[in-house]
Design an enzyme around this catalytic site. Structure first.
Site, PDB file in Angstrom:
ATOM      1  N   GLU A   1       3.991  -6.106   3.931  1.00 53.48           N
ATOM      2  CA  GLU A   1       3.884  -5.548   5.276  1.00 53.48           C
ATOM      3  C   GLU A   1       5.173  -5.831   6.053  1.00 53.48           C
ATOM      4  O   GLU A   1       5.857  -6.821   5.805  1.00 53.48           O
ATOM      5  CB  GLU A   1       2.688  -6.159   6.020  1.00 53.48           C
ATOM      6  CG  GLU A   1       1.334  -5.716   5.507  1.00 53.48           C
ATOM      7  CD  GLU A   1       0.954  -4.309   5.961  1.00 53.48           C
ATOM      8  OE1 GLU A   1       1.716  -3.707   6.751  1.00 53.48           O
ATOM      9  OE2 GLU A   1      -0.108  -3.814   5.537  1.00 53.48           O
TER      10      GLU A   1
ATOM     11  N   HIS B   1       3.558   3.305  12.663  1.00 50.88           N
ATOM     12  CA  HIS B   1       2.668   4.365  13.146  1.00 50.88           C
ATOM     13  C   HIS B   1       3.263   5.186  14.285  1.00 50.88           C
ATOM     14  O   HIS B   1       2.631   6.139  14.744  1.00 50.88           O
ATOM     15  CB  HIS B   1       1.304   3.811  13.595  1.00 50.88           C
ATOM     16  CG  HIS B   1       0.568   3.088  12.507  1.00 50.88           C
ATOM     17  ND1 HIS B   1      -0.725   2.615  12.685  1.00 50.88           N
ATOM     18  CD2 HIS B   1       0.917   2.740  11.248  1.00 50.88           C
ATOM     19  CE1 HIS B   1      -1.130   2.011  11.574  1.00 50.88           C
ATOM     20  NE2 HIS B   1      -0.143   2.071  10.687  1.00 50.88           N
TER      21      HIS B   1
ATOM     22  N   GLU C   1      -5.160   1.998   2.612  1.00 51.00           N
ATOM     23  CA  GLU C   1      -5.097   0.800   3.461  1.00 51.00           C
ATOM     24  C   GLU C   1      -5.268   1.142   4.926  1.00 51.00           C
ATOM     25  O   GLU C   1      -5.777   0.326   5.706  1.00 51.00           O
ATOM     26  CB  GLU C   1      -3.766   0.083   3.238  1.00 51.00           C
ATOM     27  CG  GLU C   1      -3.677  -1.300   3.879  1.00 51.00           C
ATOM     28  CD  GLU C   1      -3.175  -1.288   5.318  1.00 51.00           C
ATOM     29  OE1 GLU C   1      -3.285  -2.323   6.011  1.00 51.00           O
ATOM     30  OE2 GLU C   1      -2.670  -0.227   5.780  1.00 51.00           O
ATOM     31  N   GLU C   2      -4.838   2.354   5.325  1.00 49.44           N
ATOM     32  CA  GLU C   2      -4.782   2.706   6.739  1.00 49.44           C
ATOM     33  C   GLU C   2      -6.093   3.280   7.279  1.00 49.44           C
ATOM     34  O   GLU C   2      -6.133   3.744   8.423  1.00 49.44           O
ATOM     35  CB  GLU C   2      -3.656   3.726   6.985  1.00 49.44           C
ATOM     36  CG  GLU C   2      -2.260   3.243   6.615  1.00 49.44           C
ATOM     37  CD  GLU C   2      -1.701   2.228   7.591  1.00 49.44           C
ATOM     38  OE1 GLU C   2      -2.455   1.784   8.494  1.00 49.44           O
ATOM     39  OE2 GLU C   2      -0.520   1.864   7.459  1.00 49.44           O
TER      40      GLU C   2
ATOM     41  N   ASP D   1       6.146   0.996   7.357  1.00 45.90           N
ATOM     42  CA  ASP D   1       4.753   0.664   7.030  1.00 45.90           C
ATOM     43  C   ASP D   1       4.212   1.624   5.969  1.00 45.90           C
ATOM     44  O   ASP D   1       3.522   2.572   6.285  1.00 45.90           O
ATOM     45  CB  ASP D   1       3.908   0.739   8.295  1.00 45.90           C
ATOM     46  CG  ASP D   1       2.498   0.209   8.099  1.00 45.90           C
ATOM     47  OD1 ASP D   1       2.250  -0.496   7.096  1.00 45.90           O
ATOM     48  OD2 ASP D   1       1.628   0.509   8.935  1.00 45.90           O
TER      49      ASP D   1
ATOM     50  N   ASP E   1      -0.263   4.396   1.048  1.00 53.54           N
ATOM     51  CA  ASP E   1      -0.633   5.413   2.025  1.00 53.54           C
ATOM     52  C   ASP E   1       0.030   5.185   3.377  1.00 53.54           C
ATOM     53  O   ASP E   1       0.513   4.091   3.693  1.00 53.54           O
ATOM     54  CB  ASP E   1      -2.156   5.479   2.185  1.00 53.54           C
ATOM     55  CG  ASP E   1      -2.754   4.188   2.722  1.00 53.54           C
ATOM     56  OD1 ASP E   1      -2.303   3.103   2.303  1.00 53.54           O
ATOM     57  OD2 ASP E   1      -3.679   4.256   3.559  1.00 53.54           O
TER      58      ASP E   1
ATOM     59  N   HIS F   1       0.836  -1.204   0.000  1.00 54.40           N
ATOM     60  CA  HIS F   1       0.000   0.000   0.000  1.00 54.40           C
ATOM     61  C   HIS F   1       0.865   1.246   0.000  1.00 54.40           C
ATOM     62  O   HIS F   1       1.965   1.280   0.561  1.00 54.40           O
ATOM     63  CB  HIS F   1      -0.986  -0.001   1.162  1.00 54.40           C
ATOM     64  CG  HIS F   1      -0.386   0.001   2.540  1.00 54.40           C
ATOM     65  ND1 HIS F   1       0.038   1.155   3.165  1.00 54.40           N
ATOM     66  CD2 HIS F   1      -0.167  -1.003   3.429  1.00 54.40           C
ATOM     67  CE1 HIS F   1       0.490   0.863   4.375  1.00 54.40           C
ATOM     68  NE2 HIS F   1       0.386  -0.439   4.559  1.00 54.40           N
TER      69      HIS F   1
END
Length: 382
Positions: free
Chosen positions: A183, A357, A154-155, A124, A95, A93
């Site tokens: 991932e 994150h 995705e997030e 990530d 984003d 992903h």
């Protein structure tokens, strides 16, 4: 259709147009990771990065027999057409979660003095996206046909997920014998994923003035047995296809109350169940309704898990090429979407997921190189 190269560039060593944000860095996956991180792409704002990835794929298409390149919003799919016996999907992903003072990327030293690349999305999963592009750059004619998927959103909420959108609109673009989702796994293999379900467990009572509490029934007090049952529950570890998935059952929210002088007549405990992929969501719901028998239970969210699928030939070849011992992915990831399409999938990418994150999100250069080398070895193996 087959996309023609941009600007007539035919660069085999990744130097390319120095003005392009990604193409000059194709030969160095660490520099490419940094370049990807320096293009902000919070969920809903992936357009600039999707543009850069699309242009990079156009460039790479000029180096070999060509790629079929498709774009759906800010999702981009590139497919080799080499007539190989197998097709594998490598997805990631674009984003990130919101930036927290960590863009542009910067180099720092950890406690041991090792250099780490600190940036939003470093693990990530822009290092995983760099892995995808680097592999296609280094192995333009792989032994297996390859589909690269770069997707948006995705997030955030599942209904916005770009991979979900592709699966619903153009599932043929995602078809393959095996899939790898980039991932962060510290460059190890994590098979399948747990499923997840959220339910609301509701207790009821009778309102009354708090000065005459005995005239009512306190719904918040009535939630105590719900919480006690959760506190006493020992979630099992379940073996599925040779991997052990740890389950969990947790209260993640509670709400109730009317005013500071009112006995409440309702209380709601929100519970999250992470269930091993030996069960589907229907069976997980049955378990929760039995577990909370006597209370009102409402399902508010659910996502199926994914079995490891390591017994298919392409997966077994992947495990041999990567090395190490596969582990279970206890969190939910988009491997479940591939599983729903009948495609066995694993999680594999550089970066420690424990830092995803976080303000100090980072990736180690050695993991990026190991992940790229392992994928190249797998795709070069005849």
């Amino acid at each position: 259709m087959v996309i023609t190269p941009i600007n007539g560039i035919d660069d085999t060593d990744g130097t390319g147009d120095a003005s392009h944000p990604l193409i000059p860095h194709l030969g160095d996956p660490v520099a490419l990771t940094r370049a990807l991180c320096d293009i902000p792409s919070e969920s809903g704002q992936e357009g600039a990065l999707a543009d850069a990835v699309f242009e990079t794929l156009e460039h790479l298409s000029a180096r070999g027999p060509g790629l079929q390149i498709h774009r759906d919003g800010d999702a981009v799919v590139a497919r080799t057409q080499l007539g190989r016996a197998e097709r594998v999907v490598i997805a990631g992903h674009l984003d990130t979660v919101p930036i927290q003072g960590n863009v542009p990327a910067r180099w720092e030293s950890d406690a041991a003095g090792e250099q780490i690349l600190v940036a939003r999305g470093a693990c990530d999963m822009k290092a995983g996206v760099a892995m995808q592009l680097s592999v296609l750059h280094r192995v333009p004619e792989p032994s297996r046909d390859v589909t690269l998927v770069f997707y948006d959103h995705e997030e955030v909420a599942a209904e916005l997920n770009g991979l979900r959108r592709l699966a619903e609109r153009q599932p043929d673009l995602l078809q393959g014998d095996f899939a790898v989702l980039g991932e962060p796994t510290s460059a190890g293999i994590e098979g399948g994923c747990n499923g997840t379900m959220r339910v609301e467990v509701r207790t009821t009572g009778v309102r009354a003035h708090s000065a005459r509490a005995w005239k009512g029934v306190n719904a918040i007090h009535a939630a105590a047995p719900v919480l006690q049952r959760l506190a006493e529950f020992e979630a099992p570890a379940v073996e599925v296809d040779g991997l052990v998935f740890q389950e969990s059952l947790s209260a993640v929210g509670i709400r109730g109350g009317v005013a500071g002088n009112v006995i409440p007549d309702e209380c709601v405990v929100t519970v999250n169940y992470r269930f091993a992929p030996h069960w589907d969501a229907s069976r997980a719901e049955t378990f929760l309704r039995e577990f909370f028998a006597g209370w009102e239970v409402t399902v508010t969210d659910a996502a199926e898990g994914a079995r490891p699928g390591l017994d298919v030939p392409a997966a077994a070849d992947f495990v041999r090429a990567i090395g190490g011992t596969p582990a279970a992915k206890v969190g939910w990831t988009d491997v479940a979407r591939f599983s729903a399409l009948g495609i066995p999938a694993v999680n594999f990418g550089p970066g420690d997921p424990l830092f995803a994150h976080k303000e100090d999100e980072h990736v180690r250069p050695g993991e990026i190189h190991r992940a790229v080398e392992a994928l190249c070895s797998w795709l070069e193996d005849a």
